[in-house]
Design a protein around this motif. Sequence first.
Motif, PDB file in Angstrom:
ATOM      1  N   PRO A  20       0.800  -1.235   0.000  1.00 50.80           N
ATOM      2  CA  PRO A  20       0.000   0.000   0.000  1.00 50.80           C
ATOM      3  C   PRO A  20       0.829   1.280   0.000  1.00 50.80           C
ATOM      4  N   ASP A  21       2.095   1.209   0.420  1.00 50.82           N
ATOM      5  CA  ASP A  21       2.924   2.413   0.467  1.00 50.82           C
ATOM      6  C   ASP A  21       3.601   2.722  -0.864  1.00 50.82           C
ATOM      7  N   ALA A  22       3.390   1.882  -1.872  1.00 52.72           N
ATOM      8  CA  ALA A  22       3.962   2.128  -3.201  1.00 52.72           C
ATOM      9  C   ALA A  22       2.846   1.961  -4.226  1.00 52.72           C
ATOM     10  N   GLU A  23       2.448   3.048  -4.835  1.00 55.53           N
ATOM     11  CA  GLU A  23       1.341   3.045  -5.782  1.00 55.53           C
ATOM     12  C   GLU A  23       1.889   2.979  -7.216  1.00 55.53           C
ATOM     13  N   LEU A  24       1.858   1.785  -7.807  1.00 58.96           N
ATOM     14  CA  LEU A  24       2.351   1.615  -9.171  1.00 58.96           C
ATOM     15  C   LEU A  24       1.339   2.200 -10.152  1.00 58.96           C
ATOM     16  N   HIS A  25       1.833   2.862 -11.203  1.00 53.85           N
ATOM     17  CA  HIS A  25       0.909   3.423 -12.182  1.00 53.85           C
ATOM     18  C   HIS A  25       1.380   3.268 -13.622  1.00 53.85           C
ATOM     19  N   THR A  26       2.635   2.962 -13.853  1.00 58.27           N
ATOM     20  CA  THR A  26       3.157   2.861 -15.220  1.00 58.27           C
ATOM     21  C   THR A  26       4.102   1.676 -15.316  1.00 58.27           C
ATOM     22  N   LEU A  27       4.001   0.927 -16.415  1.00 55.73           N
ATOM     23  CA  LEU A  27       4.893  -0.215 -16.639  1.00 55.73           C
ATOM     24  C   LEU A  27       5.313  -0.243 -18.104  1.00 55.73           C
ATOM     25  N   THR A  28       6.604  -0.329 -18.343  1.00 48.63           N
ATOM     26  CA  THR A  28       7.158  -0.479 -19.681  1.00 48.63           C
ATOM     27  C   THR A  28       8.277  -1.495 -19.613  1.00 48.63           C
ATOM     28  N   THR A  29       8.349  -2.358 -20.609  1.00 48.93           N
ATOM     29  CA  THR A  29       9.381  -3.394 -20.592  1.00 48.93           C
ATOM     30  C   THR A  29       9.937  -3.604 -21.988  1.00 48.93           C
ATOM     31  N   GLY A  30      11.102  -4.212 -22.053  1.00 47.80           N
ATOM     32  CA  GLY A  30      11.738  -4.462 -23.343  1.00 47.80           C
ATOM     33  C   GLY A  30      13.167  -4.914 -23.139  1.00 47.80           C
ATOM     34  N   SER A  31      13.992  -4.744 -24.170  1.00 49.41           N
ATOM     35  CA  SER A  31      15.389  -5.163 -24.092  1.00 49.41           C
ATOM     36  C   SER A  31      16.213  -4.393 -25.110  1.00 49.41           C
ATOM     37  N   ARG A  32      17.517  -4.384 -24.894  1.00 47.94           N
ATOM     38  CA  ARG A  32      18.418  -3.831 -25.898  1.00 47.94           C
ATOM     39  C   ARG A  32      18.351  -4.723 -27.133  1.00 47.94           C
ATOM     40  N   GLN A  33      18.308  -4.109 -28.291  1.00 51.25           N
ATOM     41  CA  GLN A  33      18.065  -4.863 -29.516  1.00 51.25           C
ATOM     42  C   GLN A  33      19.264  -4.835 -30.448  1.00 51.25           C
ATOM     43  N   ARG A  34      19.272  -5.802 -31.347  1.00 55.82           N
ATOM     44  CA  ARG A  34      20.259  -5.777 -32.423  1.00 55.82           C
ATOM     45  C   ARG A  34      19.759  -4.848 -33.514  1.00 55.82           C
ATOM     46  N   GLN A  35      20.595  -4.512 -34.463  1.00 61.85           N
ATOM     47  CA  GLN A  35      20.201  -3.616 -35.546  1.00 61.85           C
ATOM     48  C   GLN A  35      19.072  -4.245 -36.369  1.00 61.85           C
ATOM     49  N   GLY A  36      18.078  -3.426 -36.691  1.00 61.97           N
ATOM     50  CA  GLY A  36      16.973  -3.891 -37.505  1.00 61.97           C
ATOM     51  C   GLY A  36      15.983  -4.780 -36.783  1.00 61.97           C
ATOM     52  N   ALA A  37      15.952  -4.742 -35.464  1.00 63.38           N
ATOM     53  CA  ALA A  37      15.051  -5.599 -34.698  1.00 63.38           C
ATOM     54  C   ALA A  37      13.742  -4.880 -34.392  1.00 63.38           C
ATOM     55  N   MET A  38      12.716  -5.684 -34.088  1.00 65.06           N
ATOM     56  CA  MET A  38      11.393  -5.132 -33.780  1.00 65.06           C
ATOM     57  C   MET A  38      10.624  -6.133 -32.920  1.00 65.06           C
ATOM     58  N   LEU A  39       9.928  -5.627 -31.894  1.00 64.02           N
ATOM     59  CA  LEU A  39       9.131  -6.484 -31.023  1.00 64.02           C
ATOM     60  C   LEU A  39       7.966  -5.680 -30.472  1.00 64.02           C
ATOM     61  N   LEU A  40       6.764  -6.230 -30.599  1.00 63.81           N
ATOM     62  CA  LEU A  40       5.556  -5.575 -30.089  1.00 63.81           C
ATOM     63  C   LEU A  40       5.152  -6.211 -28.765  1.00 63.81           C
ATOM     64  N   PHE A  41       4.830  -5.370 -27.777  1.00 65.43           N
ATOM     65  CA  PHE A  41       4.407  -5.840 -26.459  1.00 65.43           C
ATOM     66  C   PHE A  41       2.932  -5.512 -26.246  1.00 65.43           C
ATOM     67  N   GLY A  42       2.225  -6.454 -25.644  1.00 62.87           N
ATOM     68  CA  GLY A  42       0.825  -6.232 -25.301  1.00 62.87           C
ATOM     69  C   GLY A  42       0.522  -6.841 -23.943  1.00 62.87           C
ATOM     70  N   TYR A  43      -0.136  -6.070 -23.063  1.00 58.52           N
ATOM     71  CA  TYR A  43      -0.449  -6.568 -21.727  1.00 58.52           C
ATOM     72  C   TYR A  43      -1.476  -5.637 -21.098  1.00 58.52           C
ATOM     73  N   THR A  44      -2.110  -6.104 -20.031  1.00 61.88           N
ATOM     74  CA  THR A  44      -2.970  -5.234 -19.230  1.00 61.88           C
ATOM     75  C   THR A  44      -2.309  -5.038 -17.876  1.00 61.88           C
ATOM     76  N   PHE A  45      -2.366  -3.798 -17.380  1.00 61.05           N
ATOM     77  CA  PHE A  45      -1.738  -3.433 -16.107  1.00 61.05           C
ATOM     78  C   PHE A  45      -2.523  -2.279 -15.510  1.00 61.05           C
ATOM     79  N   LYS A  46      -2.843  -2.410 -14.247  1.00 55.70           N
ATOM     80  CA  LYS A  46      -3.677  -1.420 -13.552  1.00 55.70           C
ATOM     81  C   LYS A  46      -5.002  -1.210 -14.295  1.00 55.70           C
ATOM     82  N   GLY A  47      -5.543  -2.298 -14.819  1.00 54.59           N
ATOM     83  CA  GLY A  47      -6.833  -2.258 -15.487  1.00 54.59           C
ATOM     84  C   GLY A  47      -6.821  -1.665 -16.878  1.00 54.59           C
ATOM     85  N   ARG A  48      -5.643  -1.320 -17.393  1.00 60.46           N
ATOM     86  CA  ARG A  48      -5.554  -0.689 -18.711  1.00 60.46           C
ATOM     87  C   ARG A  48      -4.788  -1.579 -19.684  1.00 60.46           C
ATOM     88  N   LEU A  49      -5.158  -1.508 -20.941  1.00 62.77           N
ATOM     89  CA  LEU A  49      -4.437  -2.203 -22.002  1.00 62.77           C
ATOM     90  C   LEU A  49      -3.269  -1.339 -22.451  1.00 62.77           C
TER      91      LEU A  49
END
Length: 596
Positions: free
Chosen positions: A535-564
């Motif tokens: 309760p003492d830490a109110e999370l509101h934003t989440l982003t994730t990923g990784s360092r990529q090689r040249q020409g790379a691409m990755l799409l992320f999809g998830y729900t967090f805090k009730g939002r897509l």
Amino acid sequence: MSDNAALLTPPASVTDIPDDVWGKSNVDDSQSDVSDAGAGPSRKHRYERKMGDTELSYFLPSRQTGVNDMYLHLGFKAPERVARRSRVCTAWAILRLRHPLLCACAELRDYDDVRFIYDAPSSAEDAYSDADANLEYRTQTKDELIDTYLNGPRTLSNSRLSYLILSEPQSSPELMPTPPRTPSPPTLTLEADSASPDETEAEPKREYELLICAMHFLGDGMALHQFANDFFGLLGGAKSDDALRDLLQEEWRTRWATAPEEVSYPIPGAIERRCGILTPRPQSVLPPALEDNMPLPPSRFRRAAAQVDFQLSQQRLIGGQVFPRRKHPARHTVVPTVSVPEERTKAILKKCKAHGVSISAALFAVCNVAWARTRTSGGPGSSVAAPTLMYSALNLRPYFSVPRPAPRDSYWFLAIGYFNVVLPGFLPSTPEAAEKSFWLRARQAKEQSTCAAKSPLVASRTHEMAQERGARARMWAKEDDEREAGTYVPPAPPAVPAEPRESVYPVRAKSSAAALIGLSLLGNLDGVYKHAAFPDAELHTLTTGSRQRQGAMLLFGYTFKGRLWISLGYDSNGFEEGVVERFWKEAMDCVDEFLG
């Protein structure tokens, strides 16, 4: 080494190392509140194990520029006392004790022999000091943190497999003091600042940004999110600073107050071949490799059948739709992100359920239709007849057959395989058929995903894919090193047999297996994060990923805090100008048009 032995990773070994080799701890035990620290081992203990093929396939490409180094960003609000360095460091130290791979190092002895090396902490203060040396405070914003991690100098290294960054942006009305990046001084003790009762009453919350950094060969996204939940459970939970320090002491005492000379209890089902005899393998302090968590019976017929099945499954992969790339000397990863409001997210989930699919399956269809529209609206394209091949990760934990008894039950290990979804590459002939076609393709994606997950051959295919990826990574790593040293000599072309051997596999026309894009579909993360527990830490934003090689691409999809949340991480210098931007716009238009 036999084929069966090649599937297995040697057990961990433990070696006593005198203190004078490593230098004494920079913590004075006499100044610690850990009263039984002297009961621990007087000499350090080293544990090591060889990486498996899947781990190698992530480690070897990462060595130069940090390809696949993961990050998880979490924005949160909390009182200042919660984010004090002493409390953060204590929570960080507790979890590093529970998950030894986080504070191990990686040692390359040969392309076939890369090892995790773990030196057990000699005291709770030693664990605290190590955590403090891998913790940094900054004043950057979320975007600055992520951009620095993705595009700046590499944060991690073979001697630093994990790292924690806590930032209070300069826009904050009150900046927290920013301690130096150096490790703690020799006088460090666990008696850190405790909040007084008056501080806990009506204390205002401030904005913080947390970046958890870890090598991908340590674990996967599920480990990363479970770790973040546990971290905030300690940081923002009900335990006082004193209680957390007591917990750190207890965690160390449980594991290392009496360090084992060797770990003797066996893992049921884990086997190794010694002099032709299959014997139980001793339990490891370090989590076993992926391949050892789902061992196969050592049958030659089973092995041959697995190879045939794997080759046939690979032949069924037909793609050919690809983003047009361009050569550029510098990689620059960007991560455009869209967050859908909570009420609209509920409507989207309800609509997906009405059509018999999950949001994950719908995102495959979104990418498929968005690319088809991009290609036909002025974007350079592939053959219209070529289908769209996309890949995604499969959580392999449900397939594990080797239990890990407490306290050696860390969830930091790799547990992912891959599966593919193939959808038509053309658009319906009439606009009226567009929506019907979209939901049909979403159901096709669901069927293919379900088929991959429920296949009885998941374990054997995982082993075959691991061997293929490992061999490929070793070959490329050796070539890269030789090119850098100026000693590379191209291999001679393979000899053509006088009488070509007829293939046992069905004859099929050659086709491209090129993938358009990868999707990391994390599902409902609110099932992982127990927000009520901190309760003492109110999370509101989440982003994730990784360092990529040249020409790379990755799409992320998830729900967090009730939002897509939908984000697209890609190398902005690696593709023809404007193509990815058009695709991203079309994808967001598809979300509006079909999902609501």
